[in-house]
Design a protein around this motif. Sequence first.
Motif, short mmCIF file in Angstrom:
data_model
loop_
_atom_site.label_atom_id
_atom_site.label_comp_id
_atom_site.label_asym_id
_atom_site.label_seq_id
_atom_site.Cartn_x
_atom_site.Cartn_y
_atom_site.Cartn_z
N LEU A 282 0.98 -1.06 0.11
CA LEU A 282 0.23 -0.14 0.14
C LEU A 282 0.99 1.19 -0.08
O LEU A 282 1.69 1.42 1.04
N THR A 283 0.83 2.08 -1.00
CA THR A 283 1.73 3.11 -1.42
C THR A 283 0.55 4.55 -1.11
O THR A 283 -0.15 4.24 -2.04
N LEU A 284 1.17 5.52 -0.66
CA LEU A 284 0.32 6.97 -0.76
C LEU A 284 0.84 7.75 -1.74
O LEU A 284 2.08 7.84 -2.02
N VAL A 285 0.06 8.50 -2.73
CA VAL A 285 0.46 9.46 -3.61
C VAL A 285 1.26 10.62 -2.83
O VAL A 285 0.66 11.20 -1.96
N ARG A 286 2.43 10.95 -3.13
CA ARG A 286 3.04 12.11 -2.84
C ARG A 286 2.69 13.29 -3.43
O ARG A 286 2.34 13.30 -4.70
N THR A 313 -6.11 -1.98 -12.19
CA THR A 313 -7.56 -1.78 -11.95
C THR A 313 -7.65 -0.37 -11.20
O THR A 313 -6.92 -0.12 -10.24
N LEU A 314 -8.49 0.40 -11.62
CA LEU A 314 -8.81 1.65 -11.26
C LEU A 314 -10.18 1.63 -10.66
O LEU A 314 -11.18 1.12 -10.81
N ALA A 315 -10.14 2.11 -9.06
CA ALA A 315 -11.50 2.37 -8.50
C ALA A 315 -11.32 3.79 -8.08
O ALA A 315 -10.59 4.46 -7.45
N ILE A 316 -12.75 4.41 -8.45
CA ILE A 316 -12.92 5.79 -8.34
C ILE A 316 -14.29 6.18 -7.76
O ILE A 316 -15.25 5.61 -8.19
N GLY A 317 -14.10 6.78 -6.76
CA GLY A 317 -15.31 7.08 -5.79
C GLY A 317 -15.00 6.71 -4.40
O GLY A 317 -13.99 6.25 -4.08
N ALA A 355 -7.28 12.26 -7.83
CA ALA A 355 -7.44 12.20 -6.23
C ALA A 355 -8.84 11.53 -5.93
O ALA A 355 -9.86 11.49 -6.55
N GLY A 356 -8.81 10.90 -4.81
CA GLY A 356 -9.87 10.16 -4.22
C GLY A 356 -10.20 8.56 -4.99
O GLY A 356 -11.19 8.05 -4.65
N TRP A 385 -4.57 7.57 -3.74
CA TRP A 385 -4.55 9.04 -3.76
C TRP A 385 -5.59 9.42 -2.73
O TRP A 385 -6.81 9.41 -3.04
N PRO A 386 -5.32 9.95 -1.56
CA PRO A 386 -6.55 10.34 -0.52
C PRO A 386 -7.15 11.56 -1.23
O PRO A 386 -6.70 12.16 -1.79
N SER A 387 -8.46 11.56 -0.76
CA SER A 387 -9.25 12.55 -1.27
C SER A 387 -9.12 13.87 -0.38
O SER A 387 -8.78 13.56 0.77
N PRO A 388 -9.19 15.21 -1.17
CA PRO A 388 -8.86 16.24 -0.17
C PRO A 388 -9.76 16.43 0.75
O PRO A 388 -9.48 17.19 1.85
#
Length: 702
Positions: A282-286, A313-317, A355-356, A385-388
Amino acid sequence: MSDLFVQWIAPARRRRVADTLALALPPLLAATAIGWRFFGPIAATAAALLGIGIALLIARQRAALHDLPWLVRSLDAARPDLEDSSALLFGGDAPLSRLQSLQRRRIAARLDQGGPQDLVPPWSTRTLLILGLTAAALIAAALLWPRAGEGPPALAPSSEGLPARPGIPRLVAQNLRILPTAYTGLPVRDSATLDARVPQGSRLEWTLRFDPQATAPRLLMLGGQPLALRRDGANWIASRTADAAFLYRVDPAAGRGPTPPLHRIDAVADAPPQVKALTDSLTLVRPGQHGWSPAFAATDDYGVATTARLRVTLAIGEGENVSFSEREIPVGGTGPARDRRFAPRLDFASFGFAAGGDMVVQLIIRDNRSPSPQEARGPSLILRWPSPKQPESSGLTGMVNTTLPAYFRSQRQIIIDIEKLLKQRRALAPDRYLARSAAIGGDQQILRGRYSQFLGGESEGQPELPTSDAEAHSDNDGHDHGPPPSSPNVFGEKEDVLAEFGHPHDESPASSLDPETRAILKQAVDEMWQSERELKTGHPDAALPFAYRALRFIKEVQQATRIFLSRVGPELPPIDAGRRMTGKREGLASRQLELTPVERQDGPAAAAWRALGAGPDAIWGPINLGPLDAWVRANTARLPDALALSGVIDAVRRDPACASCRAKLRAQLWTAMERPLGQPARRRPADGPGTRYLRAIGGGGS
């Protein structure tokens, strides 16, 4: 004058280049032939390219020797009419004296009487002939020289150890040639012994010699058809493919002599490739990051293919309003074939990653087996990519603890996980498949315990977030919801969970649902229990219908218009006070469980083990080992060493009186049989006070 110099020098230089390349051709052909014969096409190509480069360099240096001094010397030596003044013709624009100019005009008129071809050096005919003959001899020697595994092998002395008998052929020399399949890249090798461990699919070639000469020798395959040998001069030859391990013996005299020993061929199956992730799971976007390069390491015993597939695979939402998209892209690897590295560069803009969302990648590789290459899938790596709108987590642990329970512990997500596991069933090992199913069953147990609280049951898990199965509730539905809470909801409180799918009208923890809603919720919990049971026993396909029905009942509860709660507690059945402490046992059924015998499949092995022992079932003469042979063939996959067991069975069959053979077979059977299950412990007998008590309540008095 420069044009005149080039005109007279060019033919000599062209002849020198051609002569040099002609002299280099025979050694170049010899080196290429030797490299191809002994080291393969790659070495031959490398030798040819290196030889051509060296030849061109030497030709250039030899051509450069034909310069202006050489031209002057050659013209003066070949043309006496130039009166040793040819240097005046190629002196350039340097000023000349009156006498030099006069001499220059005189010999310029004489120069046209000859041509540049008069100065061309002759061919190196003698050297070229010597080099050609030498190269031809080297090429012929290279082609006729046997490589390892080619030509007649050198036979080694036999190690059968059988005594010589007059007129009975026996094996005196032997060789086993092993030719692995091409995709393994292993060389051909000769074995001096008849036992070998070879790659599966290799071709085996036996070369045997007998003394005295045999008439119809055979290779007797234990449990299979014999293999005949064909004569080749003084030797006998046979061949077959090692598709599976087998035992065999060399029979030179058709059973007339002593029994030869058994030999063993182990066929080593090609192991599937392995993929290991070199990046965190698990990696977070910088901030400022525009791409991602997940790294994988792929290994295989015989080599991994140069290209692989990367599933993205992209998960958006957020929550359950998540849209998924999946695609596969080809990626290339670097490094040696047996240990490749894959680190593709993924650009966020080309994938539409924002993002998100979450990006999940999985590497799919293949090995070089031909035909039917084996495929393996690596672990999934997540880029988040955490949501703002959401606070960023300080670390991986916090992110997992606060996000994953809500993602995995909803009934809809359990269904998604089951369907995903069923699609991956063929690619997973049985133990991994069972572990994944049991893990989903644990999530189902936590969810069932959450809903069981409203039916009077106890919570069986400690999840940290509520499910996302319930729908949001509006503020203008006509009901008073009270002031907003002063503190965040705490999981486990019935009012907080109930608020997700109804309207709490009472704050009492002893409140209950109305009968209709309670019945629907009980059906949902029952279906969850059935789903949990099938998942934990490794049958997710059977659990899927129960999971779907549980989700349907949950939706019915969500669509209920009103849920009434009462202040009364649970209604328990009344206690018969007149029967308490009386010892009356009328109407009570027996709790004793009937013991049923366990069906075992080791009957032939157990019978043979008893017959080989010293007990009452022992058989000291010949034993019927046919059922034991069939048992070994039927249980080859689970036996620790089926070939060794078959060999000992054959030894006992041929010599029933061999005590060491019988003891060895009995020991092999003991390790091969299934371990017996633990027996139920008997209840301890009652002591004195207990006996009197049992007699009293049974009506027998004291």
